[in-house]
Design a protein around this motif. Sequence first.
Motif, short mmCIF file in Angstrom:
data_model
loop_
_atom_site.label_atom_id
_atom_site.label_comp_id
_atom_site.label_asym_id
_atom_site.label_seq_id
_atom_site.Cartn_x
_atom_site.Cartn_y
_atom_site.Cartn_z
N LEU A 194 31.58 10.36 5.00
CA LEU A 194 31.73 11.10 3.75
C LEU A 194 33.17 11.00 3.28
CD1 LEU A 194 29.82 14.35 4.74
CD2 LEU A 194 28.96 12.53 3.27
N SER A 195 33.38 11.17 1.99
CA SER A 195 34.74 11.23 1.48
C SER A 195 35.37 12.54 1.94
CB SER A 195 34.72 11.16 -0.05
OG SER A 195 34.11 12.33 -0.57
N VAL A 196 36.69 12.59 1.91
CA VAL A 196 37.38 13.82 2.31
C VAL A 196 36.95 15.01 1.47
CG1 VAL A 196 39.64 14.94 2.53
CG2 VAL A 196 39.34 12.60 3.36
N PRO A 197 36.89 14.90 0.13
CA PRO A 197 36.43 16.06 -0.64
C PRO A 197 35.02 16.52 -0.25
CG PRO A 197 37.49 14.49 -2.10
CD PRO A 197 37.36 13.82 -0.76
N ALA A 198 34.12 15.57 0.01
CA ALA A 198 32.76 15.93 0.42
C ALA A 198 32.77 16.62 1.77
CB ALA A 198 31.86 14.70 0.45
N LEU A 199 33.59 16.14 2.70
CA LEU A 199 33.71 16.78 4.01
C LEU A 199 34.22 18.21 3.88
CD1 LEU A 199 35.20 14.09 6.41
CD2 LEU A 199 33.06 15.33 6.71
N ILE A 200 35.30 18.36 3.11
CA ILE A 200 35.90 19.69 2.94
C ILE A 200 34.90 20.64 2.29
CG2 ILE A 200 37.68 20.97 1.69
CD1 ILE A 200 39.54 18.54 2.22
N TRP A 201 34.20 20.18 1.25
CA TRP A 201 33.22 21.02 0.58
C TRP A 201 32.11 21.43 1.56
CZ3 TRP A 201 32.20 24.37 -2.89
CH2 TRP A 201 30.90 24.65 -3.26
N GLY A 202 31.61 20.48 2.35
CA GLY A 202 30.55 20.78 3.30
C GLY A 202 30.98 21.79 4.35
N TRP A 203 32.20 21.63 4.87
CA TRP A 203 32.69 22.56 5.89
C TRP A 203 32.95 23.94 5.29
CZ3 TRP A 203 32.57 22.40 10.99
CH2 TRP A 203 32.37 21.16 11.61
N ARG A 204 33.46 24.00 4.06
CA ARG A 204 33.69 25.31 3.41
C ARG A 204 32.37 26.03 3.17
NH1 ARG A 204 38.56 23.83 -0.74
NH2 ARG A 204 40.20 23.88 0.83
N LYS A 205 31.36 25.28 2.75
CA LYS A 205 30.04 25.86 2.52
C LYS A 205 29.50 26.43 3.83
CE LYS A 205 25.43 24.53 1.04
NZ LYS A 205 24.58 23.86 1.99
N ARG A 206 29.62 25.69 4.91
CA ARG A 206 29.13 26.16 6.21
C ARG A 206 29.94 27.37 6.69
NH1 ARG A 206 28.24 21.09 10.02
NH2 ARG A 206 27.00 22.56 11.21
N TYR A 207 31.24 27.38 6.40
CA TYR A 207 32.08 28.51 6.78
C TYR A 207 31.61 29.78 6.06
CZ TYR A 207 36.19 31.45 7.43
OH TYR A 207 37.03 32.48 7.74
N PHE A 208 31.35 29.65 4.77
CA PHE A 208 30.88 30.79 3.98
C PHE A 208 29.53 31.28 4.51
CE2 PHE A 208 28.59 32.46 0.21
CZ PHE A 208 29.40 33.57 -0.02
N GLU A 209 28.63 30.32 4.81
CA GLU A 209 27.33 30.70 5.35
C GLU A 209 27.50 31.43 6.68
OE1 GLU A 209 25.50 26.89 5.61
OE2 GLU A 209 24.85 26.89 3.52
N ARG A 210 28.41 30.95 7.51
CA ARG A 210 28.66 31.58 8.82
C ARG A 210 29.21 32.99 8.65
NH1 ARG A 210 27.38 31.46 14.16
NH2 ARG A 210 29.20 31.72 15.43
#
Length: 141
Positions: A43-59
Amino acid sequence: MERLLLVTDETQFIPPLMLPELLKCIERREDVEVVAACPTTPLSVPALIWGWRKRYFERRLQKVFSASKSSWPWPDARWLRKLSSKYDFPILAPTNSNFSDVAFLRRLRQEFQPSMILNCYGLVKLPLEFLSIADIAVNYH
């Protein structure tokens, strides 16, 4: 000298915990060299960061509404890129995540010549064509 090709998944929680420790161990050895890393879901860096932030919020939401308050070390989304920089190995990704891609396999054979492949929590079935570029292939999950 053994030439190690790492395969991992940048979007999972376990590899950012396992790979730094593995690389520390390899660094102490004189007979193993990490030649490259291949993410299974590049994944691109922005896509990675977005995915991890989304998972952080879900957590965080899960912790608010759950009785379990266990903490889990939260990795930086760019963890593989930081390891790549620290230990001086490139990150290679096959076109369209196709590990059977002939051009990708040719490049690995000619340029990197891995003698070992370590699939560290890369949650895909790697094709025989890919696994056969090295003498040893290990799944570590």
